[in-house]
Enzyme design. Structure first.
Site, mmCIF file in Angstrom:
data_model
loop_
_atom_site.group_PDB
_atom_site.id
_atom_site.type_symbol
_atom_site.label_atom_id
_atom_site.label_comp_id
_atom_site.label_asym_id
_atom_site.label_seq_id
_atom_site.Cartn_x
_atom_site.Cartn_y
_atom_site.Cartn_z
ATOM 1 N N ARG A 40 0.832 -1.210 0.000
ATOM 2 C CA ARG A 40 0.000 0.000 0.000
ATOM 3 C C ARG A 40 0.871 1.267 0.000
ATOM 4 N NH1 ARG A 40 -1.659 2.862 4.547
ATOM 5 N NH2 ARG A 40 -3.679 3.917 4.479
ATOM 6 N N ASP A 146 11.472 -14.873 10.206
ATOM 7 C CA ASP A 146 12.649 -15.536 10.785
ATOM 8 C C ASP A 146 13.653 -14.550 11.404
ATOM 9 O OD1 ASP A 146 11.473 -17.803 9.768
ATOM 10 O OD2 ASP A 146 12.742 -17.885 7.985
ATOM 11 N N GLY A 204 8.817 -16.212 29.464
ATOM 12 C CA GLY A 204 9.329 -16.753 30.729
ATOM 13 C C GLY A 204 9.535 -18.261 30.679
#
Ligand code: F6P
Length: 342
Positions: A40, A146, A204
């Site tokens: 866009r 990635d 965590g």
């Protein structure tokens, strides 16, 4: 001699023809949330400069087939909030051959295109570099979940993919705590441990397994057991798909050694779920800024570059350098993750 007004008109027309551009956009490789926002931004900033804008369907294979579509302002309306890519993407073996590359060049020339923006990751930008070395003006925009692309600290799609992974980890942790259970979550990333490392820290996790660091299953089991002994009620292992001991192998190990380790390990493989999410604010803004910068670079006749986000700014890196290198995650963060898991 031409009257002044005609000469002036011809000069203006010549300048206009020199600055008038036909720019094509293609998305390639794995889809990443934010690709649409980039399409866009490139389209609308190009139109604003008075250029003609085109999309190429289905990545480099569409380029080889000459599958171009004109892009107007309305064609890219209502896509900023959508994951994936409105142009389609593909992995294209034919483009690896010099015949395929020549065909792509011919299609670009036939259509009168004088600039191409490639939105994609490592493989895609290697393709950009090939076209650039053949003399075609190309600008790359870093986009892959990635986050292994040289020339970009963070690529389009990473933030959204991480948030998706994190939501799953948080949910699994609730069940793990309620039932005193252990869970293994496998995230994507190909050969790079970035997603696992970051999702592990943010979620965590008790243990993180990535391709860049050797983590034998015995060590992972010992870490989880130590956590239980310290009074933890849950154990979450985030593993990268590219690790030597991926989710499948770790699960096999824990199954075979259940008696010795003392616990079962539930396995969740997130897979492509991470790719198709609604783009986060960060990804929309990153993609918009990179897309707008791409047409600015073309306007200055500056190409053969990858545009990426480095130290809070748009940085341009030669495509040749991008193609020759791969970015690794900051492994010091693994030490931090170990400390935080205590
Ligand atoms: O490169 C993005 C990625 O999602 C990797 O994390 C993953 O290994 C690969 O693509 C999967 O590829 P495909 O969608 O072709 O199966």
């Amino acid at each position: 001699m031409l009257p002044f007004s005609t000469a002036y008109h011809e000069l203006t027309l010549k300048r206009f023809m020199e600055t008038m551009k036909k720019i094509a956009i293609l998305t390639s490789g794995g889809d990443a949330a934010g690709m649409n926002a980039a399409i866009r931004a490139i389209t609308r900033t190009g139109l604003d400069k008075g250029w003609e804008m085109f999309g190429v369907r289905d990545g480099f294979s569409g380029l080889i087939e000459g599958n171009f579509i004109p892009l107007g302002a309305r064609d890219v309306g209502g896509i900023i909030e959508k994951g994936g890519t409105m142009l389609g993407s593909a992995r294209c073996a034919e483009f690896m051959s010099s015949e395929g590359q020549q065909k792509a060049l011919e299609q670009l020339q036939k259509k009168g295109i004088n600039g191409l923006v490639v939105i994609g990751g490592n493989g895609s930008q290697t393709g950009s570099n090939v076209l650039s070395e053949l003399g075609f003006p190309v600008i790359g925009i870093g986009s892959t979940i990635d986050n292994d692309l040289f020339g970009a600290e963070i690529t389009i799609g990473v933030d959204t993919a991480l948030n998706i992974a994190l939501e799953s980890i948080d949910r699994l942790k609730v069940t793990a705590s309620s039932h005193k259970r252990a869970f293994l979550v496998e995230v994507m990333g190909r050969n790079c441990g970035y997603l696992a490392l970051m999702a592990g820290i943010a979620g965590g996790a008790e243990a993180i397994v990535i391709p860049e660091i050797n983590s034998p299953p015995d060590e992972v089991a010992a870490e989880l057991l130590a956590g239980y002994k310290r009074g933890k009620s849950h154990a979450i292992v985030v593993v990268a798909e590219g690790a030597e001991y991926n989710a499948e192998k770790l699960a096999d190990y824990f199954k075979a050694n259940q008696e010795r380790t003392g616990f079962r390990l539930g396995t969740t493989k997130l897979g492509h779920v991470q790719r198709g999410g609604t783009p986060s604010v960060f990804d929309r803004l990153l993609a918009t800024r990179l897309g707008a910068a791409a047409t600015d670079y073309f306007a200055r006749e500056n190409y053969g570059l990858l545009l990426g986000w480095i130290k809070g700014e748009i940085a341009a890196t030669p495509l040749s350098e991008v193609a020759a290198n791969q970015k690794a995650p900051d492994l010091k963060l693994m030490d931090l993750a170990d400390v935080l898991a205590k």
